[in-house]
Design a protein around this motif. Structure first.
Motif, mmCIF file in Angstrom:
data_model
loop_
_atom_site.group_PDB
_atom_site.id
_atom_site.type_symbol
_atom_site.label_atom_id
_atom_site.label_comp_id
_atom_site.label_asym_id
_atom_site.label_seq_id
_atom_site.Cartn_x
_atom_site.Cartn_y
_atom_site.Cartn_z
ATOM 1 N N UNK A 119 -11.890 28.389 107.150
ATOM 2 C CA UNK A 119 -10.710 27.527 107.156
ATOM 3 C C UNK A 119 -11.091 26.100 107.459
ATOM 4 N N UNK A 120 -10.324 25.231 106.922
ATOM 5 C CA UNK A 120 -10.572 23.825 107.239
ATOM 6 C C UNK A 120 -9.699 23.515 108.448
ATOM 7 N N UNK A 121 -10.036 24.061 109.594
ATOM 8 C CA UNK A 121 -9.311 23.824 110.838
ATOM 9 C C UNK A 121 -9.450 22.373 111.173
ATOM 10 N N UNK A 122 -9.059 21.994 112.125
ATOM 11 C CA UNK A 122 -9.533 20.909 112.918
ATOM 12 C C UNK A 122 -8.990 19.547 112.596
ATOM 13 N N UNK A 123 -9.629 18.637 113.251
ATOM 14 C CA UNK A 123 -9.063 17.311 113.297
ATOM 15 C C UNK A 123 -9.782 16.337 112.398
ATOM 16 N N UNK A 124 -10.868 16.742 111.821
ATOM 17 C CA UNK A 124 -11.576 15.802 110.962
ATOM 18 C C UNK A 124 -11.630 16.341 109.550
ATOM 19 N N UNK A 125 -11.097 15.603 108.646
ATOM 20 C CA UNK A 125 -11.146 15.994 107.250
ATOM 21 C C UNK A 125 -11.824 14.882 106.470
ATOM 22 N N UNK A 126 -12.617 15.268 105.521
ATOM 23 C CA UNK A 126 -13.248 14.262 104.681
ATOM 24 C C UNK A 126 -12.346 14.019 103.480
ATOM 25 N N UNK A 185 -16.442 29.317 110.101
ATOM 26 C CA UNK A 185 -15.105 29.674 109.646
ATOM 27 C C UNK A 185 -14.818 29.007 108.315
#
Lengths: 158, 499
Positions: A8-15, A6
């Motif tokens: 999209x930058x879904x989720x719970x971990x971002x750099x 995907x």
């Protein structure tokens, strides 16, 4: 089975690639030039939420052995040509000022003070923020020009 | 109509109603096939509150977000969308919708949250959150003596727990950080260390976990489901700088599901005069590839690049470059990325990127970018933003907000001086010369450069002076003609301050 990553930058971990927070101001703060040739520029960034006006003024300065600096009118032996001396910069935008410097004697140095202010006020106080861009010009190589001037002309050894 | 689709429209209505009271308004919007998302947002800055609204289509579904941030006693509160972010030793963000409170002391920061948690959509043109579970959490950060920094985060979302402790240590040229614990009930560990024994030599080692949601379908066109996948990248390397020559080397290992890849990089860079030469060799189980870039800085604005690529036994030569001015910045370049989730091909993959950014009047910026992915597919993105003063008053108080292009090669110039009735120079006077607004310096002088010797109108813009107070014009010419720089006469303008 097809798999599609995907976008999209879904989720719970971002750099966090290091928050590149740009301070209100100017870049570069210091420029060094070698072989007596100066064809440089500096950029004023506006991180305010409204347009600002910027006026550039040029000065000479000296530093005593205790490290205290004194600013004064530009020495007549330094000849500076700016592409523009003022600008209006939109919110979150930036403007580059280009300049040429010729010095009768080398090494030479000076500073551009960019005074930044917001919208006109009819009453009250108009606030101005000043940020400097300093240049050092040497007869020999560019690298280490500032340090050589600090040691030679300002007698600063640290 | 169900309550869920109605909610974004209520948010939009609230945003539109609020704009009439806002001090500053930021509008943004865009669309991208790279992110597979399009939408827009508005940020309203009030004297004591910041309201943020965003809505758009991401991954084929309507997503929205809204938040209000304000101070209450000694707490900074956010009602609506926010995130808990742990940056020490890792980069971790838990997207939230609810009430978040942050309290800062001299060396400590405490953040608490209660509401719902889920997924975060963040693009240059809008942000949104999709929540699906009740959640609550706490984040505590503290600066300790001897260069130590400690952080801990505990979050309970649905039936899963996240509990992570992180430490950062900075001592002279040694910089180390690490984070360990449970992330969504799964073991988690990130760390990095760098050491610079001398000015021209440095070493580093890192280990990072990355988490993605992967769309999985039995066949194309059938219903799909999201599956969480984890990638881990570990790297060790060093760099040295010897008399202008930079050398670097690193080894990387990546795992993504059952796929494990590794690779090594060796690089060098040198900057002889206006030329910059960089060369990197990438080695993996699928062979080696070489990328060399030769960049010549032709002028202050223009640079051109040649990219020499060697991969899978083939050489290719590509061209790029960049142009930078106060109105337009554009560039064409190559990016090499390490992609662990690339079964059957080299994990080192090249992407061609083209981008153009315009700085337009009225504090408006527009960006257009395309990315050609390693498989040849072209993805595009376009987005922009604009800032306005509320209520709905764009740009400046007076005059135009514009970025003008003047160069040192412009042969003609108009010089002037602004004095008051007593002959004292007026600093900060605004003079509209042709289409450009110039401001006087502390000596009351101004200049504007022109390429052509055509007469232009000149106007004193009293409502735009940097100097406070009310001003009116006593005398000023209507038209002026640019003259050669060494022969230019001085335009005299007299103004008076209204008491």
């Amino acid at each position: 089975m097809t798999r599609e990553l995907l976008k999209h930058v879904y989720v719970f971990l971002l750099l966090f690639v290091g928050p590149a927070l740009q301070a209100q101001g100017i870049a570069p703060i210091i420029s060094e030039y070698g072989h007596g040739k100066v064809n440089g520029s500096f950029t004023v960034m506006n991180n305010f939420l409204e347009p600002v006006s910027v006026v550039i003024q040029k000065y000479s300065f000296s530093v005593n052995p205790e490290g205290k600096s004194t600013i004064r009118q530009l020495d007549p032996s330094i000849h500076i040509e700016l592409d523009s001396m003022s600008a209006r910069i939109g919110a979150k935008q930036q403007h580059e000022f280009a300049y040429k410097v010729k010095c009768d004697t080398l090494p030479c140095w000076g500073t551009f003070n960019a005074s930044i202010s917001g919208a006109h006020v009819s009453n009250g106080i108009g606030l101005v923020m000043i940020v400097p861009h300093t240049f050092y010009v040497c007869q020999d190589k560019q690298t280490g020009c500032r340090d050589r001037i600090r040691h030679g002309a300002f007698h600063l050894y640290k | 109509m169900t309550a869920r689709p109605l909610f974004p429209f209520l948010l939009l209505l609230l945003a539109l109603m609020s704009t009439s009271q806002a001090q500053f308004i930021e509008l943004k919007g865009g669309d991208s096939s790279l992110f597979d998302a399009g939408g827009g947002g508005v940020v309203l800055h009030f004297p004591n509150t910041t309201e943020t609204f965003g809505a758009g289509i991401a991954g084929g579904h309507l997503q929205f977000g809204a938040s209000s941030a304000f101070d209450w006693n000694q707490w900074h509160l956010t009602a609506g969308d926010d995130y808990l972010g742990l940056t020490v030793g890792t980069g971790l963000a838990v997207p939230l919708r609810g009430l978040t409170g942050e309290r800062k002391w001299k060396k400590q920061t405490l953040t608490v949250f209660s509401g719902a948690a889920g997924q975060f959509y963040s693009f240059p043109y809008f942000s949104a959150t999709s929540v699906n579970h009740f959640g609550t959490g706490v984040l505590y950060q503290s600066k300790l003596p001897h260069g130590l920094e400690f952080s801990t985060m505990a979050v309970h979302v649905g039936s899963q727990y996240t509990a992570i402790g992180a430490l950062h240590y900075l001592w002279k040229e040694l910089d180390a950080s690490g984070a360990v614990g449970l992330l969504q009930s799964q073991p988690f560990g990130n760390g990095s260390i760098s050491y610079k024994p001398i000015k021209s030599l440095s070493f580093f080692a890192t280990r990072q976990n990355y988490f993605f949601d992967v769309q999985q379908a039995l066949t194309a066109g059938t219903s799909s489901s999201l599956v969480q996948e984890e990638s881990t990248i570990s790297s060790v390397g060093g760099s040295a700088n010897l008399r202008g020559l930079s050398l670097s080397a690193s080894t990387l290992t990546g795992t993504s599901g059952a796929n494990q890849v590794s690779g090594q990089t060796f690089g060098g860079a040198i900057h002889p005069g206006p030329l910059a030469i960089t060369s990197n060799y990438y080695r993996s189980a699928h062979g080696g590839s070489l990328t060399s870039a030769f960049t010549e800085k032709l002028t202050r604005r223009w640079s051109v690049s040649q990219f020499l690529l060697y991969s899978q036994g083939k050489w290719s030569l590509n061209y790029g470059g960049s142009f930078t001015s106060n109105r337009l910045t554009t560039s064409v370049g190559y990016i090499t990325s390490f992609v662990p989730d690339s079964p059957g091909v080299s994990p080192f993959q090249q992407t061609i990127s083209v981008s153009m950014t315009w700085q337009l009047p009225h504090s408006t910026t527009v960006t257009l970018a395309t990315n050609t992915l390693p498989n040849g597919v072209v993805r595009w993105s376009t987005y922009g933003n604009s800032y306005a003063r509320g209520p709905l008053q764009f740009g400046d108080v007076a005059g135009q907000s514009r970025i003008d292009e003047t160069t040192l090669t412009a042969k003609f110039i108009i010089r002037g001086i602004v004095n008051d009735l007593s002959g004292t120079p007026v600093a900060g006077a605004a003079i509209l010369v042709g289409k450009e607004t110039a401001f006087t310096d502390s000596d009351g002088t101004f200049f504007v450069r022109f390429r052509k010797k055509n007469a232009v109108p000149i106007k004193v813009v009293a409502g735009d002076f940097r100097a406070p107070g009310n001003w009116h014009v006593i005398s000023a010419p209507d038209m002026v003609t640019p003259e050669p720089q060494d022969k230019a006469s001085v335009v005299n303008i007299v103004v008076s301050q209204v008491v």
